[in-house]
Design a protein around this motif. Structure first.
Motif, PDB file in Angstrom:
ATOM      1  N   UNK A 299       4.003  33.513   9.664  1.00 26.01           N
ATOM      2  CA  UNK A 299       3.823  32.467  10.671  1.00 26.01           C
ATOM      3  C   UNK A 299       2.363  32.306  11.078  1.00 26.01           C
ATOM      4  N   UNK A 300       1.645  33.420  11.136  1.00 24.42           N
ATOM      5  CA  UNK A 300       0.235  33.301  11.560  1.00 24.42           C
ATOM      6  C   UNK A 300      -0.725  33.125  10.391  1.00 24.42           C
ATOM      7  N   UNK A 301      -0.176  32.838   9.204  1.00 22.70           N
ATOM      8  CA  UNK A 301      -0.943  32.451   8.015  1.00 22.70           C
ATOM      9  C   UNK A 301      -1.695  33.601   7.343  1.00 22.70           C
ATOM     10  N   UNK A 302      -1.358  34.839   7.680  1.00 18.71           N
ATOM     11  CA  UNK A 302      -1.952  35.971   6.960  1.00 18.71           C
ATOM     12  C   UNK A 302      -1.276  36.155   5.608  1.00 18.71           C
ATOM     13  N   UNK A 303       0.062  36.074   5.584  1.00 14.84           N
ATOM     14  CA  UNK A 303       0.821  36.048   4.330  1.00 14.84           C
ATOM     15  C   UNK A 303       1.062  34.591   3.960  1.00 14.84           C
ATOM     16  N   UNK A 304       0.855  34.255   2.692  1.00 13.27           N
ATOM     17  CA  UNK A 304       1.013  32.873   2.246  1.00 13.27           C
ATOM     18  C   UNK A 304       2.409  32.585   1.704  1.00 13.27           C
ATOM     19  N   UNK A 305       2.981  33.535   0.949  1.00 15.55           N
ATOM     20  CA  UNK A 305       4.320  33.356   0.394  1.00 15.55           C
ATOM     21  C   UNK A 305       5.073  34.677   0.404  1.00 15.55           C
ATOM     22  N   UNK A 306       6.382  34.582   0.669  1.00 14.20           N
ATOM     23  CA  UNK A 306       7.278  35.718   0.522  1.00 14.20           C
ATOM     24  C   UNK A 306       8.340  35.373  -0.518  1.00 14.20           C
ATOM     25  N   UNK A 307       8.595  36.297  -1.412  1.00 12.15           N
ATOM     26  CA  UNK A 307       9.671  36.145  -2.395  1.00 12.15           C
ATOM     27  C   UNK A 307      10.856  36.971  -1.888  1.00 12.15           C
ATOM     28  N   UNK A 308      12.007  36.320  -1.732  1.00 15.85           N
ATOM     29  CA  UNK A 308      13.162  36.985  -1.106  1.00 15.85           C
ATOM     30  C   UNK A 308      14.390  36.880  -2.010  1.00 15.85           C
ATOM     31  N   UNK A 309      15.258  37.922  -1.935  1.00 15.45           N
ATOM     32  CA  UNK A 309      16.389  38.017  -2.858  1.00 15.45           C
ATOM     33  C   UNK A 309      17.668  38.506  -2.181  1.00 15.45           C
ATOM     34  N   UNK A 310      17.907  38.026  -0.969  1.00 15.71           N
ATOM     35  CA  UNK A 310      19.164  38.218  -0.240  1.00 15.71           C
ATOM     36  C   UNK A 310      19.682  39.661  -0.252  1.00 15.71           C
ATOM     37  N   UNK A 311      18.967  40.581   0.367  1.00 16.49           N
ATOM     38  CA  UNK A 311      19.396  41.986   0.363  1.00 16.49           C
ATOM     39  C   UNK A 311      20.708  42.235   1.098  1.00 16.49           C
ATOM     40  N   UNK A 312      21.004  41.461   2.154  1.00 16.29           N
ATOM     41  CA  UNK A 312      22.271  41.674   2.859  1.00 16.29           C
ATOM     42  C   UNK A 312      23.446  41.330   1.952  1.00 16.29           C
ATOM     43  N   UNK A 313      23.307  40.268   1.206  1.00 15.35           N
ATOM     44  CA  UNK A 313      24.381  39.879   0.281  1.00 15.35           C
ATOM     45  C   UNK A 313      24.557  40.915  -0.825  1.00 15.35           C
ATOM     46  N   UNK A 314      23.476  41.575  -1.217  1.00 12.11           N
ATOM     47  CA  UNK A 314      23.593  42.631  -2.229  1.00 12.11           C
ATOM     48  C   UNK A 314      24.531  43.733  -1.745  1.00 12.11           C
ATOM     49  N   UNK A 315      24.319  44.188  -0.498  1.00 13.66           N
ATOM     50  CA  UNK A 315      25.175  45.236   0.048  1.00 13.66           C
ATOM     51  C   UNK A 315      26.617  44.790   0.169  1.00 13.66           C
TER      52      UNK A 315
END
Length: 353
Positions: A299-315
């Protein structure tokens, strides 16, 4: 609607068509409270249309034999909250199937300490369990435990990272290679040819089969296959405390000027913290996972992109795969890859694990 006397398949089909959990269907079938009249009517209509005969389901509920599933995953730590999401998925599934005489017992290990993994594995080995869900974090210890499960003929589900070549029931998680490949594609947009990218692996266990290195392989292959002349440098940080990460980053950034830093796991927030403390604003930062700290830095523009892979659904899917296999006798897809999502400050509020 086509009518079918579907046995065990019908329970799943009823839940899917009604867009509810299997547990909700069970409450209606057994006339228990906790379901709204509207949902109950919808489920009963589907049951009628399917001509469902719950004989097998009833026999399962009447059985005195209880099934016990064990899970072995990292504990949630101050360094990363990543494993809170898979645990929530496990607990959600456990709550849905507990009325069917199924108990889910959770065991945890410190992902910086092999001994704790072995302790958890030993408890499962000596316990009376019918199936196991595990996150294979340490290679040698995981292989030994896999063999023990094979000897006991325990169905085994892997989540988050895979151990190829073993007769496990299934793997549920990201396609690690494609995840790294996609991340490189993002970098290619951020950093045109002849720029420098730093790959950062932060993990105590980094070996030839570690999931971080599989991502790195995909990342590097993208540039090889697309003829890009980006210069790639890698550092492995195997002491995961912030002070050591800070020291290693300072040392590396003093040697070279980089355009992009790619962190191969959820610990990207520690790099973002370092960037903020040192007022580094001219390096793009990419990492993994929808965690509170990561989102704040996004949100504060320090990280530009996050790659996410639904960890809750994995469990959740991991436990339900054991349930579907052992109770409903359904065939289980061997590889269940999670979608690879790209999260930005513009769309994070619409994403959930």
């Amino acid at each position: 609607m086509e009518k079918k006397n579907s046995g065990t398949v019908g329970v799943k089909e009823i839940a899917r068509l009604a867009n509810v959990s299997i547990g909700t269907v069970d409450r209606v079938l057994n006339n228990r409270v906790g379901v709204s009249e509207k949902t109950k009517a919808k489920i009963l209509k589907i049951i009628e249309d399917l001509n469902y005969q719950p004989n097998i389901f009833a026999r399962r509920l009447a059985s005195k034999k209880k099934l016990r599933f064990a899970t072995l995953i990292p504990q949630v730590s101050s360094e990363t909250k990543y494993w809170e999401a898979p645990l929530n998925g496990i607990l959600q599934a456990a709550a849905e199937i507990k009325d069917f005489g199924i108990e889910v017992v959770t065991f945890f290990f410190d992902q910086n300490d092999k001994a704790t993994f072995k302790e958890g594995a030993a408890k499962i080995k000596t316990g009376e369990f019918d199936g196991v869900l595990m996150a294979p974090m340490f290679e040698d210890e995981s292989l030994a435990f896999i063999e023990e499960c094979k000897e006991k003929k325990l169905p085994l589900v892997f989540i988050n990272s895979d151990v190829p070549g073993h007769n496990n029931l299934c793997y549920i998680g990201p396609n690690l290679y494609q995840s790294g490949y996609l991340s490189a594609h993002i970098v290619n947009y951020l950093s045109p040819a002849q720029k420098k990218t730093l790959i950062v692996n932060i993990s105590k266990e980094i070996d030839l089969h570690h999931h971080l290195l599989r991502k790195e392989e995909g990342f590097r292959d993208y540039f090889k296959q697309n003829g890009n002349t980006n210069e790639l440098t890698k550092i492995d940080i195997q002491q995961t405390g912030y002070a050591h990460i800070q020291e290693k980053l300072t040392e590396q950034l003093a040697k070279e000027k980089y355009d992009v830093v790619f962190v191969t796991n959820s610990r990207v927030s520690t790099v973002a913290k370092y960037f903020e403390e040192n007022q580094i604003k001219d390096i793009k930062l990419i990492g993994y996972d929808f965690l509170e700290d990561n989102i704040n830095y996004l949100k504060n523009k320090t990280i530009d992109f996050l790659v996410c892979q639904k960890p809750q659904e994995q469990g959740y899917r991991g436990i339900m795969s054991l349930y579907n296999y052992l109770v409903l006798h359904s065939s289980i897809e061997k590889e269940q890859f999670m979608p690879i999502d790209i999260i930005t400050r513009e769309n994070y509020q619409y994403y959930s694990n």
